[in-house]
Scaffold this active site. Structure first.
Site, mmCIF file in Angstrom:
data_model
loop_
_atom_site.group_PDB
_atom_site.id
_atom_site.type_symbol
_atom_site.label_atom_id
_atom_site.label_comp_id
_atom_site.label_asym_id
_atom_site.label_seq_id
_atom_site.Cartn_x
_atom_site.Cartn_y
_atom_site.Cartn_z
ATOM 1 N N HIS A 54 12.588 20.701 35.133
ATOM 2 C CA HIS A 54 12.367 19.346 34.636
ATOM 3 C C HIS A 54 11.434 18.603 35.597
ATOM 4 O O HIS A 54 11.135 19.103 36.685
ATOM 5 C CB HIS A 54 13.698 18.589 34.491
ATOM 6 C CG HIS A 54 14.456 18.428 35.772
ATOM 7 N ND1 HIS A 54 15.606 19.113 36.068
ATOM 8 C CD2 HIS A 54 14.204 17.658 36.861
ATOM 9 C CE1 HIS A 54 16.038 18.772 37.267
ATOM 10 N NE2 HIS A 54 15.194 17.895 37.782
HETATM 11 C C1 T46 Z 1 16.591 17.663 40.563
HETATM 12 C C2 T46 Z 1 16.903 18.958 41.199
HETATM 13 C C3 T46 Z 1 16.182 19.170 42.488
HETATM 14 C C4 T46 Z 1 24.805 13.674 37.804
HETATM 15 O O1 T46 Z 1 25.690 13.254 37.012
HETATM 16 N N1 T46 Z 1 24.420 12.892 38.862
HETATM 17 C C5 T46 Z 1 23.481 13.293 39.756
HETATM 18 O O2 T46 Z 1 23.167 12.559 40.716
HETATM 19 C C6 T46 Z 1 22.854 14.583 39.552
HETATM 20 C C7 T46 Z 1 21.777 15.072 40.536
HETATM 21 C C8 T46 Z 1 23.243 15.339 38.475
HETATM 22 N N2 T46 Z 1 24.196 14.881 37.630
HETATM 23 C C9 T46 Z 1 24.616 15.738 36.483
HETATM 24 C C10 T46 Z 1 23.589 15.900 35.395
HETATM 25 C C11 T46 Z 1 23.951 17.260 34.808
HETATM 26 O O3 T46 Z 1 24.965 17.094 33.855
HETATM 27 O O4 T46 Z 1 24.881 17.031 37.004
HETATM 28 C C12 T46 Z 1 24.545 18.003 36.016
HETATM 29 C C13 T46 Z 1 23.615 19.028 36.606
HETATM 30 O O5 T46 Z 1 22.326 18.421 36.803
HETATM 31 P P1 T46 Z 1 20.994 19.255 36.587
HETATM 32 O O6 T46 Z 1 21.140 20.229 35.502
HETATM 33 O O7 T46 Z 1 19.865 18.278 36.506
HETATM 34 O O8 T46 Z 1 20.940 20.051 37.990
HETATM 35 P P2 T46 Z 1 19.739 20.836 38.610
HETATM 36 O O9 T46 Z 1 20.293 21.598 39.762
HETATM 37 O O10 T46 Z 1 18.971 21.581 37.583
HETATM 38 O O11 T46 Z 1 18.755 19.696 39.186
HETATM 39 C C14 T46 Z 1 19.139 18.911 40.296
HETATM 40 C C15 T46 Z 1 19.010 17.406 39.968
HETATM 41 O O12 T46 Z 1 19.812 17.064 38.849
HETATM 42 C C16 T46 Z 1 17.590 17.056 39.649
HETATM 43 O O13 T46 Z 1 17.429 15.660 39.551
HETATM 44 O O14 T46 Z 1 15.486 17.164 40.666
HETATM 45 O O15 T46 Z 1 18.311 19.204 41.389
#
Ligand code: T46
Length: 142
Positions: A54
């Site tokens: 993303h």
């Molecule tokens: C990024 C990369 C480097 C939350 O509710 N609060 C938060 O502060 C974060 C970071 C995530 N979430 C929730 C949103 C999703 O339901 O946690 C779940 C997993 O998030 P995501 O699929 O976006 O995770 P990654 O590891 O793909 O990405 C993360 C960060 O979300 C993103 O902003 O830039 O690490």
């Protein structure tokens, strides 16, 4: 300090002090070029399951791999670059509107992320085609 470079990948090296073990310091504005609103960490990642995929509209971040390794893939719509992070004192700047993917992690990997914004699901662009059209629209306006 942020190393100046025309490259998409910008590594931020933070000071490391030895005092019966190592201590690394990330601090605004010395080596973090934004005010930190949020800190999160990622661990127990599943092998062969990429994360990220993303871009953010507004949020800027610095990602440290404080244990293990991660292959970071960055893409600004014009160029794509990759780097393997495995040194806890090297952060990678994830600027806004940069598509990023975290690859080759395993259960030993721990990622620590400093973010300029609070969490906002509306700040995410998770569709690569939409990302490309937004960055090319921005280029045409400039
Ligand atoms: C990024 C990369 C480097 C939350 O509710 N609060 C938060 O502060 C974060 C970071 C995530 N979430 C929730 C949103 C999703 O339901 O946690 C779940 C997993 O998030 P995501 O699929 O976006 O995770 P990654 O590891 O793909 O990405 C993360 C960060 O979300 C993103 O902003 O830039 O690490």
């Amino acid at each position: 300090m942020v190393k100046k470079s025309t490259k998409l990948i910008r590594i931020i090296k933070i000071p490391k002090i030895y005092d019966d073990g190592y201590l690394c310091i990330a601090q605004t504005p010395d080596n973090v070029p934004f005010n930190i609103k949020r800190v999160y960490y990622i661990f127990d990642a599943k092998k062969d399951l990429p994360r990220g995929k993303h871009a953010h509209k507004k949020n800027k971040q610095i990602l440290f791999c404080i244990q293990g390794k991660v292959r970071m893939h960055l893409d600004n719509g014009k160029k794509k670059e990759e780097i393997v992070l495995s040194n806890p004192e090297d952060g990678i700047l994830l600027d806004k509107m940069v598509w990023h993917e975290m690859l080759d992690m395993d259960e030993k990997t721990i990622l620590l992320v400093l973010a300029s914004e609070n969490f906002d699901a509306k700040d995410y662009i998770r569709d690569y085609k939409e990302f490309l059209s937004l960055v090319s629209f921005k280029d045409k306006k400039q």
